[in-house]
Structures are given as C-alpha cells and as structure tokens.
Design an enzyme around this catalytic site. Structure first.
Site, PDB file in Angstrom:
ATOM      1  N   HIS A 169      39.340   3.696  -5.067  1.00  0.00           N
ATOM      2  CA  HIS A 169      40.752   3.358  -4.904  1.00  0.00           C
ATOM      3  C   HIS A 169      41.167   3.518  -3.446  1.00  0.00           C
ATOM      4  CE1 HIS A 169      42.030   7.595  -4.626  1.00  0.00           C
ATOM      5  NE2 HIS A 169      41.231   7.849  -5.657  1.00  0.00           N
ATOM      6  N   CYS A 216      36.912  10.867  -6.448  1.00  0.00           N
ATOM      7  CA  CYS A 216      36.724   9.423  -6.295  1.00  0.00           C
ATOM      8  C   CYS A 216      36.226   9.097  -4.892  1.00  0.00           C
ATOM      9  CB  CYS A 216      38.053   8.699  -6.516  1.00  0.00           C
ATOM     10  SG  CYS A 216      38.740   8.941  -8.177  1.00  0.00           S
TER      11      CYS A 216
END
Length: 166
Positions: free
Chosen positions: A128, A140
C-alpha cells in the site's frame, strides 16, 4: 527471479527493471510472523487481489475491486474469517479498509497466511501507500503513491513478492 517479480532488496524493491524506495514493518523482517509483531514476513508471496478507492482514483487495473464503505479486513484469530475481507457491522477485531488517510486508497493483497489462515500467524500483509519516506508499517510493504500506482498498473494476479529471509 524474473523482471515481473517484486523483489525486496536493501535498497528498495526491484520491479520491471526499476528500483523503488519502500518501507517495511517496524519489526523488520521475520521468518516467524505473528499477529501484532509489526514485522514483514519473509518468503515468496503472490498478489491475489487489488482494492482501490473509486472516489479518489481511477481503476488502476481491470481486475481491481472498489473498496466499499462497509469493507473491513478481519485480524482476529478467533474469527472463522480471519485474514479475509469482511463487511460491517462486524463483531470481531478488524481493520477498516476505507480510511480517512490515503494509506489504503490502493491495496495489493498478498497471499500471506491466506486463503487458509492459521490463527495468530499474521493478517493484512498488503502492499500500500506509505505515510512518508522511512516511516515503517505494521508489517506491510509500502511505497510512494505515484510509484504504487505505476506498479499496480503493471502487476497481475499471481505476481510474486519476494522478501528475503531475515
């Protein structure tokens, strides 16, 4: 490895002949991912989905799915839908995918601990947008917005994200 792989290196992520700066989890890399450890799991992961905010950007790829106002991601190991997309209202712990900030305006979903999730082994390992350079994620891999858009326009379902062993 092929040019179509996303490969995490000490200098950033290599993809399609280019190098992109990125950030990973505040817990660094791990070979033994656990829910809430803030680490990015090592291994070969695959892109299994793409979500985006249609009111904030055009569809980045023809297989991208719009994020709706009730879309959530379960992060509760007690939930039978752990590490999956769920819909509000929802009685288990979860992350809202429709955020006020832009971090999840575009999300590439990886197959970390999916589709048959092991409770406590970690959830929502996405690609992201970053908050800013050098600011880590909760596990992430995150990129600058324009780089993420460029990558999203060129990846396909099954593209490999290769994260070296810790």
């Amino acid at each position: 490895m092929t040019p179509d792989d996303l490969v995490l290196t000490p200098r950033g992520t290599r993809f399609a002949g280019r190098m992109f700066p990125c950030v990973i989890g505040k817990g660094g890399l791990t070979n033994t991912k656990q829910e809430g450890d803030g680490a990015t799991p090592a291994g070969v992961h695959h892109i299994v989905g793409m979500l985006y905010r249609p009111e904030r950007m055009a569809r980045p790829a023809n297989w991208a799915i719009p994020i709706g106002p009730r879309d959530l991601w379960s992060d509760d190991g007690r939930d039978s839908h752990y590490n999956n997309l769920v819909t509000a209202p929802y009685g288990f712990s979860h992350e809202k995918l429709r955020r006020a900030d832009p971090l999840y305006d575009l999300v590439l979903i990886t197959d970390w601990n999916w589709p048959n999730a092991v409770p406590g082994r970690g959830s929502a390992i996405f690609i992201h947008q970053w908050r800013r350079p050098g600011f880590p994620t909760e596990g992430c891999v995150a990129f600058r917005r324009d780089h993420l858009r460029w990558i999203a326009g060129r990846v396909s379902l099954g593209t490999r994200l290769i994260i070296p062993r810790a």
